[in-house]
Design a protein around this motif. Structure first.
Motif, mmCIF file in Angstrom:
data_model
loop_
_atom_site.group_PDB
_atom_site.id
_atom_site.type_symbol
_atom_site.label_atom_id
_atom_site.label_comp_id
_atom_site.label_asym_id
_atom_site.label_seq_id
_atom_site.Cartn_x
_atom_site.Cartn_y
_atom_site.Cartn_z
ATOM 1 N N ARG A 186 15.492 14.788 -12.010
ATOM 2 C CA ARG A 186 15.442 14.582 -13.463
ATOM 3 C C ARG A 186 16.720 13.898 -13.909
ATOM 4 N NH1 ARG A 186 14.215 20.040 -16.535
ATOM 5 N NH2 ARG A 186 14.254 18.551 -18.286
ATOM 6 N N GLN A 200 7.902 4.309 -22.273
ATOM 7 C CA GLN A 200 7.762 5.358 -21.271
ATOM 8 C C GLN A 200 6.389 5.229 -20.621
ATOM 9 O OE1 GLN A 200 7.897 9.034 -23.758
ATOM 10 N NE2 GLN A 200 6.048 9.605 -22.637
ATOM 11 N N TYR A 201 6.313 5.629 -19.346
ATOM 12 C CA TYR A 201 5.026 5.599 -18.646
ATOM 13 C C TYR A 201 5.092 6.622 -17.520
ATOM 14 C CZ TYR A 201 7.905 2.136 -16.199
ATOM 15 O OH TYR A 201 8.941 1.482 -15.594
ATOM 16 N N PRO A 202 3.931 7.072 -17.060
ATOM 17 C CA PRO A 202 3.898 8.135 -16.044
ATOM 18 C C PRO A 202 4.416 7.650 -14.686
ATOM 19 C CG PRO A 202 1.688 7.341 -16.484
ATOM 20 C CD PRO A 202 2.581 6.696 -17.495
ATOM 21 N N LEU A 203 4.974 8.581 -13.959
ATOM 22 C CA LEU A 203 5.488 8.307 -12.613
ATOM 23 C C LEU A 203 4.349 8.522 -11.623
ATOM 24 C CD1 LEU A 203 8.086 7.730 -10.936
ATOM 25 C CD2 LEU A 203 8.385 10.189 -10.769
ATOM 26 N N SER A 204 3.746 7.442 -11.133
ATOM 27 C CA SER A 204 2.614 7.545 -10.208
ATOM 28 C C SER A 204 2.666 6.394 -9.214
ATOM 29 C CB SER A 204 1.289 7.512 -10.984
ATOM 30 O OG SER A 204 1.118 6.246 -11.600
ATOM 31 N N ARG A 230 11.268 14.383 -15.530
ATOM 32 C CA ARG A 230 10.124 15.178 -15.083
ATOM 33 C C ARG A 230 9.102 14.270 -14.387
ATOM 34 N NH1 ARG A 230 10.092 20.366 -16.978
ATOM 35 N NH2 ARG A 230 11.574 20.872 -18.642
ATOM 36 N N VAL A 231 7.927 14.065 -15.005
ATOM 37 C CA VAL A 231 6.876 13.277 -14.345
ATOM 38 C C VAL A 231 6.717 11.910 -14.996
ATOM 39 C CG1 VAL A 231 5.596 15.279 -13.536
ATOM 40 C CG2 VAL A 231 5.146 14.369 -15.826
ATOM 41 N N ASN A 232 7.658 11.537 -15.833
ATOM 42 C CA ASN A 232 7.567 10.263 -16.527
ATOM 43 C C ASN A 232 8.821 9.427 -16.308
ATOM 44 O OD1 ASN A 232 5.023 10.772 -17.714
ATOM 45 N ND2 ASN A 232 5.980 11.958 -19.351
ATOM 46 N N TYR A 234 11.387 7.141 -18.455
ATOM 47 C CA TYR A 234 11.802 6.893 -19.831
ATOM 48 C C TYR A 234 12.861 5.802 -19.851
ATOM 49 C CZ TYR A 234 9.598 11.431 -20.768
ATOM 50 O OH TYR A 234 8.714 12.482 -20.866
#
Length: 269
Positions: A186, A200-204, A230-232, A234
């Motif tokens: 983090r 921002q967008y998701p971490l995938s 976390r899971v995004n 930024y």
């Protein structure tokens, strides 16, 4: 009386002419006889010369034929030797190529075995000398990750990692995502180019879009830089401070370091 004298003179002249004619006939006969005797000798000499010339030509022809036959045999022998050498060289090249392939295959197998053994040793002793990463870093898959115990701006973080011949985390493959999720990272800066607007967008796995840092003429402190939250992903002001993790490609495991690091009883149990 005068008539008798004239007659006597004529008779003497006639006799003189007869004698001269007889003499000339005798000389011609002698010359023709000598010429007739010399002609057979010249003919025999010419015949002899022709025979000698013919014999000489025959001898020369025999020598030429013998020499030609000898040289032909030598040429054929040399050609056979050449072909044999070429065949031997070709076979040797094929043999060397096969050996080279075998050596490469064995080397790759040995490298894989050494890497696996080193990972086992690394799991039990994180600072084992076979580890292909700098001291204090973490070895994960094919990369080394060094987490620094400090906060810094995005630009400072880039400079710190560059000084270590490394870079900020690059989202270029699945291994990086696995490491991020495994470590539950983090507030760590990413090697994404600064932007003028925050998003921002998701971490995938769909986001393999990491970019190399591109220098901008704009004021970096007024731009937005990416970080993990976390899971995004930024974006915040590049002048803010976040954690630093430097990433670099792991070196090859040295087989010697693995062998020298094994205990006398073999592998750790």
């Amino acid at each position: 009386m005068s008539e008798e004298i004239v007659y006597a003179n004529l008779k003497i002249q006639d006799s003189d002419k007869k004698e001269e004619t007889q003499k000339s006939d005798k000389c011609g006969a002698k010359v023709s006889s000598a010429a007739s005797h010399s002609q057979p000798k010249i003919v025999w000499i010419l015949i002899l010369l022709c025979l000698l010339l013919f014999i000489g030509m025959g001898i020369l022809g025999g020598i030429f034929y013998t020499t030609l036959a000898t040289e032909t045999i030598k040429s054929n022998q040399l050609q056979s030797v050449k072909e044999e050498l070429q065949e031997n060289v070709s076979l040797q090249l094929v043999h060397n190529l096969n050996n080279s392939k075998k050596i490469k295959t064995l080397s790759a197998m040995l490298q894989n075995i050494a890497t696996q053994l080193c990972r086992e040793l690394y799991n039990k002793e994180p600072e084992h000398k076979c580890k292909p990463c700098p001291k204090g870093s973490e070895w994960y898959k094919d990369s080394c990750y060094s987490q620094l115990s400090r906060y810094a701006t995005w630009q400072e973080s880039v400079m710190v990692c560059s000084a270590r011949n490394a870079s900020l985390l690059k989202l270029t493959n699945k291994d990086v995502l696995e490491f991020i999720k495994y470590k539950k990272l983090r507030y760590v800066w990413l090697a994404l180019s600064p932007r003028k607007n925050p998003i921002q967008y998701p971490l995938s796995e769909k986001i393999f879009l990491s970019e190399e840092f591109e220098r901008s003429t704009d004021d970096i402190d007024k731009m937005y830089c990416g970080y993990i939250g976390r899971v995004n992903i930024y974006y915040t002001y590049c002048s803010n401070q976040n954690n630093i993790i430097c990433e670099e490609t792991a070196s090859k495991v040295q087989v010697e370091s693995v062998l020298s690091g094994l205990p006398e009883g073999g592998m750790y149990l």
